[in-house]
Design a protein around this motif. Structure first.
Motif, PDB file in Angstrom:
ATOM      1  N   VAL A  46      44.734  20.983  -2.602  1.00  0.00           N
ATOM      2  CA  VAL A  46      43.622  20.715  -1.763  1.00  0.00           C
ATOM      3  C   VAL A  46      43.808  19.415  -0.615  1.00  0.00           C
ATOM      4  O   VAL A  46      43.412  19.542   0.619  1.00  0.00           O
ATOM      5  N   ILE A  47      44.127  18.546  -1.278  1.00  0.00           N
ATOM      6  CA  ILE A  47      44.260  17.064  -0.501  1.00  0.00           C
ATOM      7  C   ILE A  47      45.588  17.265   0.510  1.00  0.00           C
ATOM      8  O   ILE A  47      45.270  16.919   1.733  1.00  0.00           O
ATOM      9  N   LEU A  48      46.303  17.793  -0.083  1.00  0.00           N
ATOM     10  CA  LEU A  48      47.609  17.959   0.993  1.00  0.00           C
ATOM     11  C   LEU A  48      47.220  18.907   2.046  1.00  0.00           C
ATOM     12  O   LEU A  48      47.407  18.864   3.254  1.00  0.00           O
ATOM     13  N   GLY A  49      46.479  20.040   1.653  1.00  0.00           N
ATOM     14  CA  GLY A  49      45.962  21.193   2.520  1.00  0.00           C
ATOM     15  C   GLY A  49      45.199  20.284   3.860  1.00  0.00           C
ATOM     16  O   GLY A  49      45.296  20.730   4.771  1.00  0.00           O
ATOM     17  N   PHE A  50      44.279  19.303   3.302  1.00  0.00           N
ATOM     18  CA  PHE A  50      43.499  18.665   4.349  1.00  0.00           C
ATOM     19  C   PHE A  50      44.201  17.705   5.060  1.00  0.00           C
ATOM     20  O   PHE A  50      44.143  17.596   6.133  1.00  0.00           O
ATOM     21  N   LEU A  51      45.111  16.753   4.652  1.00  0.00           N
ATOM     22  CA  LEU A  51      45.869  15.584   5.202  1.00  0.00           C
ATOM     23  C   LEU A  51      47.071  16.073   6.051  1.00  0.00           C
ATOM     24  O   LEU A  51      47.055  15.583   7.012  1.00  0.00           O
ATOM     25  N   LEU A  52      47.562  17.154   5.736  1.00  0.00           N
ATOM     26  CA  LEU A  52      48.837  17.359   6.298  1.00  0.00           C
ATOM     27  C   LEU A  52      48.485  17.726   7.951  1.00  0.00           C
ATOM     28  O   LEU A  52      48.999  17.053   8.984  1.00  0.00           O
ATOM     29  N   PRO A  53      47.449  18.644   8.252  1.00  0.00           N
ATOM     30  CA  PRO A  53      47.085  18.748   9.832  1.00  0.00           C
ATOM     31  C   PRO A  53      46.536  17.692  10.486  1.00  0.00           C
ATOM     32  O   PRO A  53      46.507  17.573  11.487  1.00  0.00           O
ATOM     33  N   LEU A  54      45.812  16.910   9.543  1.00  0.00           N
ATOM     34  CA  LEU A  54      44.963  15.549  10.042  1.00  0.00           C
ATOM     35  C   LEU A  54      45.888  14.754  10.409  1.00  0.00           C
ATOM     36  O   LEU A  54      45.819  13.963  11.602  1.00  0.00           O
ATOM     37  N   VAL A  55      47.024  14.370   9.603  1.00  0.00           N
ATOM     38  CA  VAL A  55      47.927  13.410   9.864  1.00  0.00           C
ATOM     39  C   VAL A  55      48.993  14.001  11.129  1.00  0.00           C
ATOM     40  O   VAL A  55      49.351  12.989  12.024  1.00  0.00           O
ATOM     41  N   THR A  56      49.489  15.134  10.964  1.00  0.00           N
ATOM     42  CA  THR A  56      50.333  15.612  11.833  1.00  0.00           C
ATOM     43  C   THR A  56      50.111  16.034  13.323  1.00  0.00           C
ATOM     44  O   THR A  56      50.648  15.477  14.399  1.00  0.00           O
ATOM     45  N   ILE A  57      49.071  16.501  13.447  1.00  0.00           N
ATOM     46  CA  ILE A  57      48.358  16.939  14.712  1.00  0.00           C
ATOM     47  C   ILE A  57      46.755  16.592  14.988  1.00  0.00           C
ATOM     48  O   ILE A  57      46.555  16.886  16.186  1.00  0.00           O
ATOM     49  N   GLY A  58      46.491  15.899  14.075  1.00  0.00           N
ATOM     50  CA  GLY A  58      45.032  15.260  14.219  1.00  0.00           C
ATOM     51  C   GLY A  58      44.060  16.303  14.541  1.00  0.00           C
ATOM     52  O   GLY A  58      43.028  15.771  14.892  1.00  0.00           O
ATOM     53  N   SER A  59      44.013  17.227  13.638  1.00  0.00           N
ATOM     54  CA  SER A  59      42.910  18.445  13.805  1.00  0.00           C
ATOM     55  C   SER A  59      42.168  18.434  12.696  1.00  0.00           C
ATOM     56  O   SER A  59      42.522  18.798  11.666  1.00  0.00           O
ATOM     57  N   ILE A  60      40.905  17.988  12.754  1.00  0.00           N
ATOM     58  CA  ILE A  60      40.022  17.845  11.770  1.00  0.00           C
ATOM     59  C   ILE A  60      39.612  19.673  11.419  1.00  0.00           C
ATOM     60  O   ILE A  60      39.522  20.216  10.156  1.00  0.00           O
ATOM     61  N   LEU A  61      39.628  20.365  12.361  1.00  0.00           N
ATOM     62  CA  LEU A  61      39.231  21.855  12.069  1.00  0.00           C
ATOM     63  C   LEU A  61      40.319  22.414  11.384  1.00  0.00           C
ATOM     64  O   LEU A  61      40.073  23.256  10.376  1.00  0.00           O
ATOM     65  N   LEU A  62      41.541  22.238  11.532  1.00  0.00           N
ATOM     66  CA  LEU A  62      42.631  22.940  11.018  1.00  0.00           C
ATOM     67  C   LEU A  62      42.719  22.245   9.564  1.00  0.00           C
ATOM     68  O   LEU A  62      43.003  23.091   8.758  1.00  0.00           O
ATOM     69  N   ALA A  63      42.418  21.179   9.311  1.00  0.00           N
ATOM     70  CA  ALA A  63      42.436  20.434   8.129  1.00  0.00           C
ATOM     71  C   ALA A  63      41.460  21.248   7.029  1.00  0.00           C
ATOM     72  O   ALA A  63      41.767  21.298   5.852  1.00  0.00           O
ATOM     73  N   ILE A  64      40.292  21.435   7.541  1.00  0.00           N
ATOM     74  CA  ILE A  64      39.139  22.317   6.942  1.00  0.00           C
ATOM     75  C   ILE A  64      39.421  23.673   6.689  1.00  0.00           C
ATOM     76  O   ILE A  64      39.326  23.907   5.600  1.00  0.00           O
ATOM     77  N   LEU A  65      40.165  24.173   7.476  1.00  0.00           N
ATOM     78  CA  LEU A  65      40.533  25.615   7.498  1.00  0.00           C
ATOM     79  C   LEU A  65      41.659  25.499   6.331  1.00  0.00           C
ATOM     80  O   LEU A  65      41.581  26.584   5.597  1.00  0.00           O
ATOM     81  N   ASP A  66      42.762  24.449   6.334  1.00  0.00           N
ATOM     82  CA  ASP A  66      43.561  24.844   5.380  1.00  0.00           C
ATOM     83  C   ASP A  66      43.017  24.735   3.935  1.00  0.00           C
ATOM     84  O   ASP A  66      43.561  25.308   2.911  1.00  0.00           O
ATOM     85  N   VAL A  67      41.899  23.783   3.677  1.00  0.00           N
ATOM     86  CA  VAL A  67      41.158  23.528   2.549  1.00  0.00           C
ATOM     87  C   VAL A  67      40.413  24.796   1.984  1.00  0.00           C
ATOM     88  O   VAL A  67      40.940  25.373   1.081  1.00  0.00           O
ATOM     89  N   VAL A  68      39.825  25.713   3.278  1.00  0.00           N
ATOM     90  CA  VAL A  68      39.310  26.909   2.790  1.00  0.00           C
ATOM     91  C   VAL A  68      40.258  27.894   2.274  1.00  0.00           C
ATOM     92  O   VAL A  68      39.967  28.762   1.409  1.00  0.00           O
ATOM     93  N   VAL A  69      41.354  27.781   2.873  1.00  0.00           N
ATOM     94  CA  VAL A  69      42.534  28.833   2.734  1.00  0.00           C
ATOM     95  C   VAL A  69      42.938  28.630   1.135  1.00  0.00           C
ATOM     96  O   VAL A  69      43.090  29.451   0.437  1.00  0.00           O
ATOM     97  N   VAL A  70      43.131  27.191   0.923  1.00  0.00           N
ATOM     98  CA  VAL A  70      43.577  26.960  -0.495  1.00  0.00           C
ATOM     99  C   VAL A  70      42.690  27.606  -1.457  1.00  0.00           C
ATOM    100  O   VAL A  70      42.829  28.263  -2.709  1.00  0.00           O
ATOM    101  N   LEU A  71      41.240  27.262  -1.202  1.00  0.00           N
ATOM    102  CA  LEU A  71      40.200  27.630  -1.947  1.00  0.00           C
ATOM    103  C   LEU A  71      40.156  29.135  -2.399  1.00  0.00           C
ATOM    104  O   LEU A  71      39.910  29.733  -3.328  1.00  0.00           O
ATOM    105  N   VAL A  72      40.307  30.027  -1.277  1.00  0.00           N
ATOM    106  CA  VAL A  72      40.224  31.335  -1.150  1.00  0.00           C
ATOM    107  C   VAL A  72      41.575  31.879  -1.956  1.00  0.00           C
ATOM    108  O   VAL A  72      41.336  32.945  -2.936  1.00  0.00           O
ATOM    109  N   VAL A  73      42.629  31.332  -1.997  1.00  0.00           N
ATOM    110  CA  VAL A  73      43.758  31.633  -2.622  1.00  0.00           C
ATOM    111  C   VAL A  73      43.732  31.552  -4.270  1.00  0.00           C
ATOM    112  O   VAL A  73      43.953  32.455  -4.742  1.00  0.00           O
TER     113      VAL A  73
END
Length: 223
Positions: A46-73
């Motif tokens: 969950v933490i990596l899914g949030f931080l990677l898009p936030l750090v690499t492309i600065g997208s908070i929306l994509l970071a939240i989306l990645d967390v949602v994807v992990v939870l759904v999985v």
């Protein structure tokens, strides 16, 4: 005080038995999901899914989306196991209950009624350990949610134990999952003891830490 009657399965019970079994299987994905959320490796995902898009492309929306994807999985991992288990069982031993359970030596299938209302079920099959030890396996135990906590499951356990005793078995054995905590507490209260726990082999099951737990009830003075 409700009157409980345990009787052998009959063909007209099938709709109620099938419905109860499916509903029972559908209860467990949510428990598995909450267990998965407590595991350190899933928190790391969950933490990596949030931080990677936030750090690499600065997208908070994509970071939240990645967390949602992990939870759904994680949710789908638990759902996949129990729904597959239900489908496999309904296509297997429960496809023709009379043929599988009532026409073979050492097998049986019971339902329990409370004041004439169907409220639960349990089955028994032969089980042979290495060395030839003859046991009975308790299977398909389920009680309607509204009637749990009233001792019905214990009555069904004792029905299988008495059946095994009459068959000259050494013990009653069973397996369930560790997420079914109410069931494991009930089995222990009846006198079953845990013999061992094993991880499931599939990747998705290991991701959410689904484990089999095995119980045994030694029958006193069995021959």
């Amino acid at each position: 005080m409700a009157t409980l009657i345990v009787r052998q399965y009959k063909h007209s019970d099938f709709p109620a038995v099938k419905k109860l079994f499916i509903e029972g299987c559908q209860e467990h994905p949510s428990t598995t999901f909450y267990q998965a959320l407590r595991l350190p490796h899933n928190w790391l995902l969950v933490i990596l899914g949030f931080l990677l898009p936030l750090v690499t492309i600065g997208s908070i929306l994509l970071a939240i989306l990645d967390v949602v994807v992990v939870l759904v999985v994680l949710w789908l991992c638990g759902r996949k196991f129990f729904y597959s288990y239900a489908a496999h069982t309904l296509a297997g031993d429960m496809k023709d209950i009379p043929k599988y359970y009532l026409q073979r030596e050492g097998y049986n299938f019971w339902v329990v009624e409370s004041d004439g209302e169907f409220v639960g079920m349990v089955a028994a099959t032969p089980s042979f350990l290495p060395g030839g030890e003859k046991n009975t396996e308790l299977k398909r135990m389920c009680v309607i949610r509204s009637h749990r906590g009233k001792g019905i499951a214990k009555v069904l356990c004792r029905t299988v134990i008495e059946f095994a005793r009459k068959k000259g078995c050494k013990a009653v054995v069973l397996s369930t999952t560790t997420v079914q905590t109410s069931a494991t507490h009930m089995y222990r209260s009846v006198g079953f003891r845990c013999t061992h726990i094993s991880y499931m082999t599939g990747f998705t099951e290991r991701l959410v830490k689904l484990q089999w737990i095995y119980f045994r009830y030694d029958i006193p003075n069995s021959k």
